[in-house]
Design a protein around this motif. Structure first.
Motif, PDB file in Angstrom:
ATOM      1  N   ASN A 154      12.406  16.221   3.753  1.00 22.81           N
ATOM      2  CA  ASN A 154      11.771  16.701   4.800  1.00 22.81           C
ATOM      3  C   ASN A 154      12.255  16.087   6.114  1.00 22.81           C
ATOM      4  O   ASN A 154      13.186  15.176   6.104  1.00 22.81           O
ATOM      5  CB  ASN A 154      10.123  16.132   4.639  1.00 22.81           C
ATOM      6  N   ARG A 155      11.686  16.450   7.352  1.00 22.56           N
ATOM      7  CA  ARG A 155      12.170  16.053   8.516  1.00 22.56           C
ATOM      8  C   ARG A 155      12.108  14.612   8.826  1.00 22.56           C
ATOM      9  O   ARG A 155      12.916  14.092   9.713  1.00 22.56           O
ATOM     10  CB  ARG A 155      11.548  16.953   9.623  1.00 22.56           C
ATOM     11  N   GLU A 156      11.369  13.966   8.327  1.00 28.04           N
ATOM     12  CA  GLU A 156      11.049  12.544   8.405  1.00 28.04           C
ATOM     13  C   GLU A 156      12.558  11.629   7.953  1.00 28.04           C
ATOM     14  O   GLU A 156      12.566  10.439   8.518  1.00 28.04           O
ATOM     15  CB  GLU A 156       9.725  11.957   7.830  1.00 28.04           C
ATOM     16  N   ASN A 157      13.044  12.239   7.110  1.00 28.98           N
ATOM     17  CA  ASN A 157      14.174  11.783   6.540  1.00 28.98           C
ATOM     18  C   ASN A 157      15.363  11.196   7.641  1.00 28.98           C
ATOM     19  O   ASN A 157      15.833  10.250   7.855  1.00 28.98           O
ATOM     20  CB  ASN A 157      15.054  12.571   5.569  1.00 28.98           C
ATOM     21  N   LEU A 176       0.777  -1.190   0.018  1.00 26.90           N
ATOM     22  CA  LEU A 176       0.086   0.194  -0.094  1.00 26.90           C
ATOM     23  C   LEU A 176       0.800   1.181  -0.085  1.00 26.90           C
ATOM     24  O   LEU A 176       0.591   2.241  -0.826  1.00 26.90           O
ATOM     25  CB  LEU A 176      -0.941  -0.001   1.342  1.00 26.90           C
ATOM     26  N   ALA A 177       1.965   1.429   0.796  1.00 28.66           N
ATOM     27  CA  ALA A 177       2.874   2.367   0.899  1.00 28.66           C
ATOM     28  C   ALA A 177       3.460   2.850  -0.538  1.00 28.66           C
ATOM     29  O   ALA A 177       3.764   3.796  -0.887  1.00 28.66           O
ATOM     30  CB  ALA A 177       3.748   2.200   1.996  1.00 28.66           C
ATOM     31  N   ASN A 178       3.967   1.365  -1.095  1.00 29.81           N
ATOM     32  CA  ASN A 178       4.451   1.675  -2.504  1.00 29.81           C
ATOM     33  C   ASN A 178       3.413   2.192  -3.467  1.00 29.81           C
ATOM     34  O   ASN A 178       4.213   3.092  -4.233  1.00 29.81           O
ATOM     35  CB  ASN A 178       4.620   0.184  -3.034  1.00 29.81           C
ATOM     36  N   ILE A 179       2.169   1.953  -3.490  1.00 31.01           N
ATOM     37  CA  ILE A 179       1.369   2.620  -4.334  1.00 31.01           C
ATOM     38  C   ILE A 179       1.341   4.292  -3.855  1.00 31.01           C
ATOM     39  O   ILE A 179       1.295   5.051  -4.827  1.00 31.01           O
ATOM     40  CB  ILE A 179      -0.029   1.917  -4.447  1.00 31.01           C
ATOM     41  N   LEU A 210       1.666  10.378   3.130  1.00 32.58           N
ATOM     42  CA  LEU A 210       0.997   9.170   3.618  1.00 32.58           C
ATOM     43  C   LEU A 210       1.955   7.882   3.444  1.00 32.58           C
ATOM     44  O   LEU A 210       1.829   7.070   4.337  1.00 32.58           O
ATOM     45  CB  LEU A 210      -0.478   9.063   2.758  1.00 32.58           C
ATOM     46  N   SER A 211       2.493   7.794   2.491  1.00 33.06           N
ATOM     47  CA  SER A 211       3.340   6.429   2.076  1.00 33.06           C
ATOM     48  C   SER A 211       4.411   6.593   3.314  1.00 33.06           C
ATOM     49  O   SER A 211       4.832   5.442   3.768  1.00 33.06           O
ATOM     50  CB  SER A 211       4.126   6.865   0.801  1.00 33.06           C
ATOM     51  N   GLN A 212       5.032   7.687   3.743  1.00 31.15           N
ATOM     52  CA  GLN A 212       6.080   7.885   4.706  1.00 31.15           C
ATOM     53  C   GLN A 212       5.547   7.210   5.855  1.00 31.15           C
ATOM     54  O   GLN A 212       5.975   6.792   6.830  1.00 31.15           O
ATOM     55  CB  GLN A 212       6.555   9.270   4.807  1.00 31.15           C
ATOM     56  N   GLU A 213       4.120   7.824   6.361  1.00 35.80           N
ATOM     57  CA  GLU A 213       3.510   7.579   7.531  1.00 35.80           C
ATOM     58  C   GLU A 213       3.299   5.853   7.624  1.00 35.80           C
ATOM     59  O   GLU A 213       3.425   5.366   8.682  1.00 35.80           O
ATOM     60  CB  GLU A 213       2.232   8.234   7.675  1.00 35.80           C
ATOM     61  N   ILE A 214       3.131   5.288   6.279  1.00 29.65           N
ATOM     62  CA  ILE A 214       2.827   4.009   6.668  1.00 29.65           C
ATOM     63  C   ILE A 214       4.283   3.098   6.549  1.00 29.65           C
ATOM     64  O   ILE A 214       4.196   2.205   7.411  1.00 29.65           O
ATOM     65  CB  ILE A 214       2.072   3.368   5.172  1.00 29.65           C
ATOM     66  N   TYR A 215       5.199   3.668   5.977  1.00 24.81           N
ATOM     67  CA  TYR A 215       6.523   2.946   6.230  1.00 24.81           C
ATOM     68  C   TYR A 215       6.867   3.022   7.703  1.00 24.81           C
ATOM     69  O   TYR A 215       7.680   2.236   8.369  1.00 24.81           O
ATOM     70  CB  TYR A 215       7.692   3.579   5.426  1.00 24.81           C
ATOM     71  N   LEU A 216       6.705   4.217   8.459  1.00 26.08           N
ATOM     72  CA  LEU A 216       6.940   4.358   9.781  1.00 26.08           C
ATOM     73  C   LEU A 216       6.219   3.465  10.684  1.00 26.08           C
ATOM     74  O   LEU A 216       6.716   2.974  11.537  1.00 26.08           O
ATOM     75  CB  LEU A 216       6.772   5.814  10.336  1.00 26.08           C
ATOM     76  N   LYS A 217       4.957   3.228  10.284  1.00 26.59           N
ATOM     77  CA  LYS A 217       4.093   2.287  11.035  1.00 26.59           C
ATOM     78  C   LYS A 217       4.645   1.063  10.954  1.00 26.59           C
ATOM     79  O   LYS A 217       4.638   0.472  11.986  1.00 26.59           O
ATOM     80  CB  LYS A 217       2.648   2.331  10.623  1.00 26.59           C
TER      81      LYS A 217
END
Length: 333
Positions: A302-305, A262-265, A273-280
């Motif tokens: 961005n800061r998530e990096n 799902l994150a890939n798509i 949103l993709s980053q959020e899923i990878y973090l999850k």
């Protein structure tokens, strides 16, 4: 029964092991199995002992080679103690897992294949309304088809149609037989879907099998995720997201893989949103290297990096990967 296990007979322990496995209590099931006095089992029961030993150790990833277990099964089959339909249970497992995981030698595979082909000749001459005959033929043709996936696509499809033919001929007379027929149809559609996706790349037919499967079991998350991935291959991303999100509602063994897909798509549509899923995913599985790599690639600005960078630095520090491997994976991503 568990608190009086020392008073239980060997065959009762074997039945208890099968019951616990059906409830996904694999460790306890294996513990019960390991306490069986094997020599007190009847020869017919010994075959199922070895099959259960294989199933549990494979499921629990205790080992990867099962030559010993299936060699013992071979010895028992050669005594002709089982009917041809009963033998199919052992033969189908040997073939299917040889293809999936290379669990036995080529020589031992040849024995099971030849034994299966010989049994088919006998089964085809039996009463066409016989429940076990039709179930066994369906199961054998499905596993037999797996042997030709690399180099004979027409044969794979032909054998799968035979699998379906005999599954359709099954005429259950009670609830247990109804469930066995449904299972045969489920495995037919599952195998056919994979054949159409990965061999013929006929996504229309693959979706047909997916939707037929969902008629049988509307809540089977495996097929929801399969349908989602088919829509991704068809570049129909909104439909892919809908199906994969639906699949993640179920806590199945594929839960993290469904999240990852799902994150890939979402990388194509909504990178935050993709980053959020990878973090999850990393919260649930801190050693999920693939999610760390993908998250790093799409969050460079961005800061998530920093979170993904720290995770990759940890992998390098602990020796899970080298810095060069990380750099290569980022550049190839």
């Amino acid at each position: 029964m568990l608190d009086k296990i020392e008073y239980v007979t060997p065959v009762q322990k074997l039945n208890l092991s099968f019951l616990l496995a059906s409830m996904a209590r694999y460790n306890l099931s294996l513990k019960i199995l390991s306490n069986i006095e094997y020599n007190r089992l009847l020869p017919r029961e010994q075959g199922y002992y070895w099959l259960q030993s294989f199933f549990l150790q494979e499921r629990l990833e205790k080992k990867t080679n099962f030559e010993i277990e299936f060699m013992e099964i071979k010895k028992i089959l050669l005594t002709n103690i089982y009917t041809p339909s009963a033998e199919t249970v052992f033969i189908s497992q040997a073939i299917a897992f040889k293809v999936k995981s290379n669990i036995i030698s080529d020589e031992l595979l040849d024995f099971f294949v030849n034994r299966g082909v010989k049994n088919v000749e006998i089964l085809l001459n039996m009463d066409t309304h016989d429940f076990n005959r039709n179930l066994s033929l369906s199961n054998f043709y499905r596993s037999y088809a797996m042997l030709f996936m690399k180099d004979n696509i027409p044969k794979v499809l032909s054998l799968m149609e035979k699998c379906k033919k005999y599954a359709d001929l099954i005429t259950p007379v009670n609830r247990i037989e109804e469930l066995k027929k449904l299972e045969a149809l489920k495995t037919y559609h599952e195998s056919s879907l994979k054949a159409e996706v990965y061999l013929t790349k006929d996504y229309k037919k693959a979706l047909y099998h997916g939707f037929e499967m969902l008629k049988i079991d509307p809540n089977w998350s495996i097929f929801k995720s399969e349908v989602g991935l088919i829509y991704e291959k068809k570049m129909e991303f909104e439909k892919a997201i809908t199906w994969l999100k639906d699949a993640t509602k179920f806590e199945s063994p594929l839960y993290l893989l469904n999240l990852y897909n799902l994150a890939n798509i979402y990388e194509r549509k909504d990178r935050l949103l993709s980053q959020e899923i990878y973090l999850k995913i990393l919260e649930i599985d801190p050693l999920n290297y693939s999610s760390a790599i993908r998250g790093h690639i799409i969050s460079k600005n961005n800061r998530e990096n920093n979170i993904f960078n720290n995770k990759l630095d940890y992998f390098i520090k602990e020796g899970y990967v080298t810095r060069k491997q990380v750099e290569d994976d980022v550049n190839n991503g």
